[in-house]
Design a protein around this motif. Structure first.
Motif, PDB file in Angstrom:
ATOM      1  N   PRO A 121       0.821  -1.210   0.000  1.00  0.00           N
ATOM      2  CA  PRO A 121       0.000   0.000   0.000  1.00  0.00           C
ATOM      3  C   PRO A 121       0.857   1.262   0.000  1.00  0.00           C
ATOM      4  O   PRO A 121       2.074   1.214   0.219  1.00  0.00           O
ATOM      5  CB  PRO A 121      -0.757  -0.107   1.321  1.00  0.00           C
ATOM      6  N   HIS A 122       0.217   2.377  -0.243  1.00  0.00           N
ATOM      7  CA  HIS A 122       0.849   3.681  -0.065  1.00  0.00           C
ATOM      8  C   HIS A 122       0.441   4.193   1.311  1.00  0.00           C
ATOM      9  O   HIS A 122      -0.713   4.517   1.538  1.00  0.00           O
ATOM     10  CB  HIS A 122       0.400   4.641  -1.166  1.00  0.00           C
ATOM     11  N   PHE A 123       1.390   4.242   2.219  1.00  0.00           N
ATOM     12  CA  PHE A 123       1.114   4.717   3.569  1.00  0.00           C
ATOM     13  C   PHE A 123       2.202   5.696   3.968  1.00  0.00           C
ATOM     14  O   PHE A 123       3.382   5.344   4.036  1.00  0.00           O
ATOM     15  CB  PHE A 123       1.068   3.561   4.567  1.00  0.00           C
ATOM     16  N   SER A 124       1.815   6.938   4.226  1.00  0.00           N
ATOM     17  CA  SER A 124       2.790   7.976   4.567  1.00  0.00           C
ATOM     18  C   SER A 124       2.633   8.447   6.007  1.00  0.00           C
ATOM     19  O   SER A 124       3.271   9.405   6.423  1.00  0.00           O
ATOM     20  CB  SER A 124       2.641   9.174   3.629  1.00  0.00           C
ATOM     21  N   GLY A 125       1.763   7.781   6.771  1.00  0.00           N
ATOM     22  CA  GLY A 125       1.530   8.181   8.148  1.00  0.00           C
ATOM     23  C   GLY A 125       2.610   7.672   9.087  1.00  0.00           C
ATOM     24  O   GLY A 125       3.587   7.033   8.676  1.00  0.00           O
ATOM     25  N   ASN A 126       2.440   7.965  10.359  1.00  0.00           N
ATOM     26  CA  ASN A 126       3.349   7.499  11.402  1.00  0.00           C
ATOM     27  C   ASN A 126       2.555   6.631  12.379  1.00  0.00           C
ATOM     28  O   ASN A 126       1.924   7.149  13.290  1.00  0.00           O
ATOM     29  CB  ASN A 126       3.986   8.674  12.137  1.00  0.00           C
ATOM     30  N   ALA A 127       2.578   5.332  12.161  1.00  0.00           N
ATOM     31  CA  ALA A 127       1.807   4.429  13.006  1.00  0.00           C
ATOM     32  C   ALA A 127       2.430   4.327  14.387  1.00  0.00           C
ATOM     33  O   ALA A 127       3.655   4.370  14.551  1.00  0.00           O
ATOM     34  CB  ALA A 127       1.725   3.053  12.368  1.00  0.00           C
ATOM     35  N   ASP A 128       1.575   4.196  15.404  1.00  0.00           N
ATOM     36  CA  ASP A 128       2.028   3.928  16.767  1.00  0.00           C
ATOM     37  C   ASP A 128       2.202   2.439  17.017  1.00  0.00           C
ATOM     38  O   ASP A 128       2.893   2.037  17.962  1.00  0.00           O
ATOM     39  CB  ASP A 128       1.026   4.505  17.772  1.00  0.00           C
ATOM     40  N   LEU A 129       1.556   1.618  16.175  1.00  0.00           N
ATOM     41  CA  LEU A 129       1.644   0.167  16.328  1.00  0.00           C
ATOM     42  C   LEU A 129       1.302  -0.486  14.999  1.00  0.00           C
ATOM     43  O   LEU A 129       0.361  -0.063  14.314  1.00  0.00           O
ATOM     44  CB  LEU A 129       0.665  -0.322  17.402  1.00  0.00           C
ATOM     45  N   PHE A 130       2.085  -1.514  14.640  1.00  0.00           N
ATOM     46  CA  PHE A 130       1.808  -2.314  13.447  1.00  0.00           C
ATOM     47  C   PHE A 130       1.417  -3.713  13.893  1.00  0.00           C
ATOM     48  O   PHE A 130       2.122  -4.345  14.692  1.00  0.00           O
ATOM     49  CB  PHE A 130       3.030  -2.375  12.538  1.00  0.00           C
ATOM     50  N   CYS A 131       0.291  -4.213  13.386  1.00  0.00           N
ATOM     51  CA  CYS A 131      -0.265  -5.497  13.818  1.00  0.00           C
ATOM     52  C   CYS A 131      -0.311  -6.467  12.643  1.00  0.00           C
ATOM     53  O   CYS A 131      -0.741  -6.096  11.543  1.00  0.00           O
ATOM     54  CB  CYS A 131      -1.672  -5.309  14.371  1.00  0.00           C
ATOM     55  N   PHE A 132       0.070  -7.712  12.884  1.00  0.00           N
ATOM     56  CA  PHE A 132       0.010  -8.730  11.839  1.00  0.00           C
ATOM     57  C   PHE A 132      -0.172 -10.102  12.476  1.00  0.00           C
ATOM     58  O   PHE A 132      -0.018 -10.263  13.692  1.00  0.00           O
ATOM     59  CB  PHE A 132       1.266  -8.705  10.955  1.00  0.00           C
ATOM     60  N   GLY A 133      -0.505 -11.082  11.649  1.00  0.00           N
ATOM     61  CA  GLY A 133      -0.726 -12.435  12.140  1.00  0.00           C
ATOM     62  C   GLY A 133      -0.044 -13.459  11.264  1.00  0.00           C
ATOM     63  O   GLY A 133       0.900 -13.150  10.528  1.00  0.00           O
ATOM     64  N   THR A 134      -0.536 -14.692  11.317  1.00  0.00           N
ATOM     65  CA  THR A 134       0.102 -15.799  10.620  1.00  0.00           C
ATOM     66  C   THR A 134      -0.614 -16.187   9.335  1.00  0.00           C
ATOM     67  O   THR A 134       0.031 -16.490   8.326  1.00  0.00           O
ATOM     68  CB  THR A 134       0.173 -17.028  11.548  1.00  0.00           C
ATOM     69  N   LEU A 135      -1.950 -16.175   9.326  1.00  0.00           N
ATOM     70  CA  LEU A 135      -2.701 -16.735   8.204  1.00  0.00           C
ATOM     71  C   LEU A 135      -2.358 -16.074   6.877  1.00  0.00           C
ATOM     72  O   LEU A 135      -2.169 -16.761   5.865  1.00  0.00           O
ATOM     73  CB  LEU A 135      -4.207 -16.627   8.473  1.00  0.00           C
ATOM     74  N   ALA A 136      -2.269 -14.745   6.836  1.00  0.00           N
ATOM     75  CA  ALA A 136      -2.006 -14.051   5.574  1.00  0.00           C
ATOM     76  C   ALA A 136      -0.600 -14.317   5.055  1.00  0.00           C
ATOM     77  O   ALA A 136      -0.282 -13.959   3.909  1.00  0.00           O
ATOM     78  CB  ALA A 136      -2.241 -12.552   5.732  1.00  0.00           C
ATOM     79  N   GLN A 137       0.232 -14.953   5.876  1.00  0.00           N
ATOM     80  CA  GLN A 137       1.576 -15.296   5.426  1.00  0.00           C
ATOM     81  C   GLN A 137       1.628 -16.662   4.744  1.00  0.00           C
ATOM     82  O   GLN A 137       2.710 -17.143   4.397  1.00  0.00           O
ATOM     83  CB  GLN A 137       2.549 -15.274   6.606  1.00  0.00           C
ATOM     84  N   ARG A 138       0.479 -17.296   4.550  1.00  0.00           N
ATOM     85  CA  ARG A 138       0.475 -18.614   3.904  1.00  0.00           C
ATOM     86  C   ARG A 138       0.856 -18.524   2.430  1.00  0.00           C
ATOM     87  O   ARG A 138       1.260 -19.515   1.823  1.00  0.00           O
ATOM     88  CB  ARG A 138      -0.902 -19.278   4.054  1.00  0.00           C
TER      89      ARG A 138
END
Length: 275
Positions: free
Chosen positions: A109-126
């Protein structure tokens, strides 16, 4: 991190949980983003849906919840994800996932913000494409990473799990998952063991009706579950994560964060659908 309106970037699957023949919008990263938005955070979801009826339904529902949909790709070649959910006598779900769906092909994606936290999991990494996009995001972002282990079927490998654990600042896993990972990495099934092995600041172990245990920077706390008449536990873990993370990000204590997580998890366990 005492940000009163934390900005959250959540990566992964958007799908529909089909329970008793009825589709409910869900997917762990989406559930997390929606709950965080409702709690007062600014949430973004990085994902993909198909150019189909379910995809259009998802986008319309999320827009109605004031969630940023600008980083959700609409793909012509792949359908929106679905998962068939069956509940046992204790209302514990079992999942059967569709293959080669839109969330397996999430573009960067195009993201130019400043995130305070990035969240991810396992399923989408299949799938290789989404896993590569996740890698690019982790390399670009300068913020803490939250990893929800969230094992599903056989959609994981030691390589993916080890890479994810090594990149995380906070993780959440349940009592079944900690046994799987402890055996895989020759550890005792205790949060402190994972903290030391992978240099993770905060390890959250959810225990269903027994509440949770949290290890953070040498401190271990426990929090009892909130009593509820369980309808379905689908999405309860995501609700726990959202409330815990929101309170933690806004400067609340570890104990209050865990208690808030259990309270919101109980609300979701008392209803059909994850959000």
């Amino acid at each position: 991190m005492k940000n009163r309106h934390p900005e959250i970037l959540s990566f992964g699957e958007i799908l529909f949980d089909v329970i008793g023949g009825t589709p409910y919008l869900g997917g762990a990263p989406l559930n997390l983003a929606v709950h965080l938005q409702q709690l007062g955070a600014k949430s973004h979801i990085v994902s993909a849906v198909g150019n189909d009826e379910l995809g259009r339904t998802a986008l319309a529902e999320l827009a109605g919840r004031n969630l940023d949909t600008s980083m959700i790709a609409v793909l012509d070649k792949y359908p929106t994800g679905t998962v068939s959910v069956t509940l046992d006598e204790h209302k514990i779900p079992a999942y059967t996932f569709g293959n080669d769906t839109a969330y397996d092909h999430i573009p960067a994606p195009h993201f130019s913000g400043n995130a305070d936290l990035f969240c991810f999991g396992t399923l989408a990494q299949r799938a290789e494409e989404s896993r590569a996009t996740l890698g690019k995001l982790r390399n670009r972002l300068q913020c803490p990473f939250f990893y929800d282990v969230n094992l599903r079927q056989n959609f994981y490998s030691r390589e993916v799990l080890e890479d994810s654990l090594n990149s995380a600042d906070l993780i959440k896993l349940n009592e079944e998952e900690i046994v799987v990972l402890a055996e895989m990495f020759s550890l005792k099934p205790e949060p402190a063991e994972f903290s030391r092995k992978f240099n993770i600041g905060t390890v959250i172990l959810t225990l269903g009706p027994k509440g949770c245990k949290v290890y953070s920077d040498g401190e271990t706390i426990t929090s009892p579950a909130t009593e509820v008449k369980v309808v379905s536990t689908v999405g309860a873990g995501d609700a726990f994560s959202a409330a815990f993370l929101y309170h933690w990000l806004t400067g609340d204590s570890l104990q209050n964060s865990a208690d808030a997580g259990n309270a919101l998890a109980a609300v979701i366990a008392g209803q059909e659908g994850a959000i």
